[in-house]
Design a protein around this motif. Sequence first.
Motif, mmCIF file in Angstrom:
data_model
loop_
_atom_site.group_PDB
_atom_site.id
_atom_site.type_symbol
_atom_site.label_atom_id
_atom_site.label_comp_id
_atom_site.label_asym_id
_atom_site.label_seq_id
_atom_site.Cartn_x
_atom_site.Cartn_y
_atom_site.Cartn_z
ATOM 1 N N SER A 41 1.094 11.497 -5.237
ATOM 2 C CA SER A 41 2.432 12.094 -5.299
ATOM 3 C C SER A 41 2.839 12.667 -3.943
ATOM 4 O O SER A 41 4.015 12.680 -3.588
ATOM 5 C CB SER A 41 2.470 13.182 -6.371
ATOM 6 O OG SER A 41 1.458 14.158 -6.127
ATOM 7 N N SER A 42 1.860 13.173 -3.176
ATOM 8 C CA SER A 42 2.141 13.650 -1.824
ATOM 9 C C SER A 42 1.549 12.650 -0.839
ATOM 10 O O SER A 42 0.397 12.245 -0.971
ATOM 11 C CB SER A 42 1.532 15.039 -1.607
ATOM 12 O OG SER A 42 0.122 14.992 -1.680
ATOM 13 N N TYR A 43 2.355 12.237 0.124
ATOM 14 C CA TYR A 43 1.862 11.288 1.123
ATOM 15 C C TYR A 43 2.587 11.530 2.443
ATOM 16 O O TYR A 43 3.627 12.193 2.484
ATOM 17 C CB TYR A 43 2.036 9.836 0.663
ATOM 18 C CG TYR A 43 3.467 9.434 0.402
ATOM 19 C CD1 TYR A 43 4.250 8.866 1.405
ATOM 20 C CD2 TYR A 43 4.044 9.618 -0.846
ATOM 21 C CE1 TYR A 43 5.567 8.505 1.166
ATOM 22 C CE2 TYR A 43 5.360 9.258 -1.096
ATOM 23 C CZ TYR A 43 6.112 8.704 -0.088
ATOM 24 O OH TYR A 43 7.421 8.359 -0.315
ATOM 25 N N ILE A 44 2.001 11.016 3.509
ATOM 26 C CA ILE A 44 2.570 11.200 4.840
ATOM 27 C C ILE A 44 3.806 10.319 4.969
ATOM 28 O O ILE A 44 3.721 9.088 4.943
ATOM 29 C CB ILE A 44 1.538 10.845 5.922
ATOM 30 C CG1 ILE A 44 0.332 11.778 5.814
ATOM 31 C CG2 ILE A 44 2.164 10.935 7.308
ATOM 32 C CD1 ILE A 44 -0.851 11.365 6.659
ATOM 33 N N VAL A 93 -3.856 8.325 11.605
ATOM 34 C CA VAL A 93 -4.498 8.923 10.429
ATOM 35 C C VAL A 93 -5.190 7.808 9.659
ATOM 36 O O VAL A 93 -4.540 6.827 9.270
ATOM 37 C CB VAL A 93 -3.473 9.639 9.528
ATOM 38 C CG1 VAL A 93 -4.151 10.210 8.294
ATOM 39 C CG2 VAL A 93 -2.771 10.748 10.305
ATOM 40 N N VAL A 94 -6.495 7.947 9.463
ATOM 41 C CA VAL A 94 -7.281 6.872 8.860
ATOM 42 C C VAL A 94 -7.965 7.352 7.585
ATOM 43 O O VAL A 94 -8.479 8.472 7.523
ATOM 44 C CB VAL A 94 -8.346 6.359 9.853
ATOM 45 C CG1 VAL A 94 -9.177 5.241 9.238
ATOM 46 C CG2 VAL A 94 -7.683 5.864 11.129
ATOM 47 N N ASP A 95 -7.945 6.514 6.552
ATOM 48 C CA ASP A 95 -8.701 6.724 5.314
ATOM 49 C C ASP A 95 -8.119 7.794 4.406
ATOM 50 O O ASP A 95 -8.781 8.262 3.488
ATOM 51 C CB ASP A 95 -10.174 7.037 5.616
ATOM 52 C CG ASP A 95 -11.105 6.535 4.511
ATOM 53 O OD1 ASP A 95 -10.720 5.586 3.801
ATOM 54 O OD2 ASP A 95 -12.206 7.092 4.361
ATOM 55 N N THR A 96 -6.885 8.184 4.630
ATOM 56 C CA THR A 96 -6.152 9.013 3.675
ATOM 57 C C THR A 96 -4.672 8.850 3.959
ATOM 58 O O THR A 96 -4.275 8.546 5.087
ATOM 59 C CB THR A 96 -6.537 10.504 3.765
ATOM 60 O OG1 THR A 96 -5.847 11.236 2.740
ATOM 61 C CG2 THR A 96 -6.168 11.090 5.127
ATOM 62 N N ASN A 97 -3.847 9.027 2.928
ATOM 63 C CA ASN A 97 -2.402 9.031 3.154
ATOM 64 C C ASN A 97 -1.780 10.348 2.701
ATOM 65 O O ASN A 97 -0.574 10.490 2.658
ATOM 66 C CB ASN A 97 -1.736 7.839 2.436
ATOM 67 C CG ASN A 97 -1.962 7.867 0.931
ATOM 68 O OD1 ASN A 97 -1.488 8.753 0.228
ATOM 69 N ND2 ASN A 97 -2.687 6.869 0.424
ATOM 70 N N ARG A 98 -2.649 11.341 2.398
ATOM 71 C CA ARG A 98 -2.179 12.630 1.907
ATOM 72 C C ARG A 98 -2.262 13.672 3.019
ATOM 73 O O ARG A 98 -3.321 13.875 3.606
ATOM 74 C CB ARG A 98 -3.012 13.072 0.699
ATOM 75 C CG ARG A 98 -2.912 12.093 -0.469
ATOM 76 C CD ARG A 98 -3.891 12.419 -1.580
ATOM 77 N NE ARG A 98 -3.603 13.696 -2.209
ATOM 78 C CZ ARG A 98 -4.251 14.152 -3.293
ATOM 79 N NH1 ARG A 98 -5.242 13.438 -3.823
ATOM 80 N NH2 ARG A 98 -3.933 15.305 -3.817
#
Length: 247
Positions: free
Chosen positions: A44-47, A13-18
Motif C-alpha cells: 500500500s505504501s511505495y516509493i 533503492v534495491v530489494d524494497t519498494n517501501r
Amino acid sequence: AILLADSNCLLVVVDTNRPEQVVSQDLLEAVHKVAVIDHHRRASSYIADAALNFHEPYASSASELVTELSQYLLEPADLLKIEAEALLAGMVLDTKQFTMRTGSRTFEAAAFLRRSGADTGDVKKLFQNDLEGTIARYDIIQTARIYKDGIAVARVDHTVGRITAAQAADELLNISGIDTSFVLFPDQEGRVILSARSMGDVNVQVVLEKLGGGGNAATAGAQVPGKTVDEVTKMLLQAIDQYLEDE
C-alpha cells in the motif's frame, strides 16, 4: 551521504519498494532522482515518482534484476569476481539453490555471472555456518509443531540471530510433509520477529501482511512491536486461518 547529495545525484533503492524499509528515509527524501529495483509485490505504501522503476514481481531476486541491467551496461570481464559472486549468492539464496521461483531469465542471469568469473564453490562457502549457529538453528527446528496440513510453526522465547531464524525456516521445508514454515522469536528491542517460507500453495506474503509484514509468495517476514511471542503466535494462527478460509 546526505551532505554529499546534490541535484545531480541518483539514489538506487534495491530489494524494497517501501519507503519505510530503506536504510535512511532522510536520504530518500533528500535525493530527487531515485531508481527502484525490486521484485517484491507492491504494498500500500511505495516509493512514488521514481525516475526508474524496474519492478518485476516474477523475478527470483533483486540480484537477478541487477544482473539483467548489468548485461546492458557491462561486458562480463568488466564485473569484478567478488561482485559476480555476491550477485550469484543473492540468486542462490532467494531461489533456494535454484529450486524455487526460477525462470529462463534466472538461468540466463546466472550464466552471465558465471562468465563474469563467479565461482559456484566460493558462493557455497559464503553460506557456511559455524557450529554454534548450526546448533542454534536446530534448537529452533525442535520447537516446530504442525498447525494445519503442511504448515509448521516454530517459536522460541529467547533472542536468536535473524539469519539463524531464517535458515531454520528454510530448513523446515526440507522435512517431508512440510511446505510452509513460520519461525517466531523476540529481539532485544521488544519486537517479535517472524520469518516465513513456502514452497507450496500458501502465499506467506499475504499471511504476514495481516501482521504488518511483507515479502513475496515464497519468502516473507514481519516485525511486531509491543507484543509477546504468545500474542503474536495467536495473531499468526488467526491470519493463517483467515487466509485458508479466503482461499
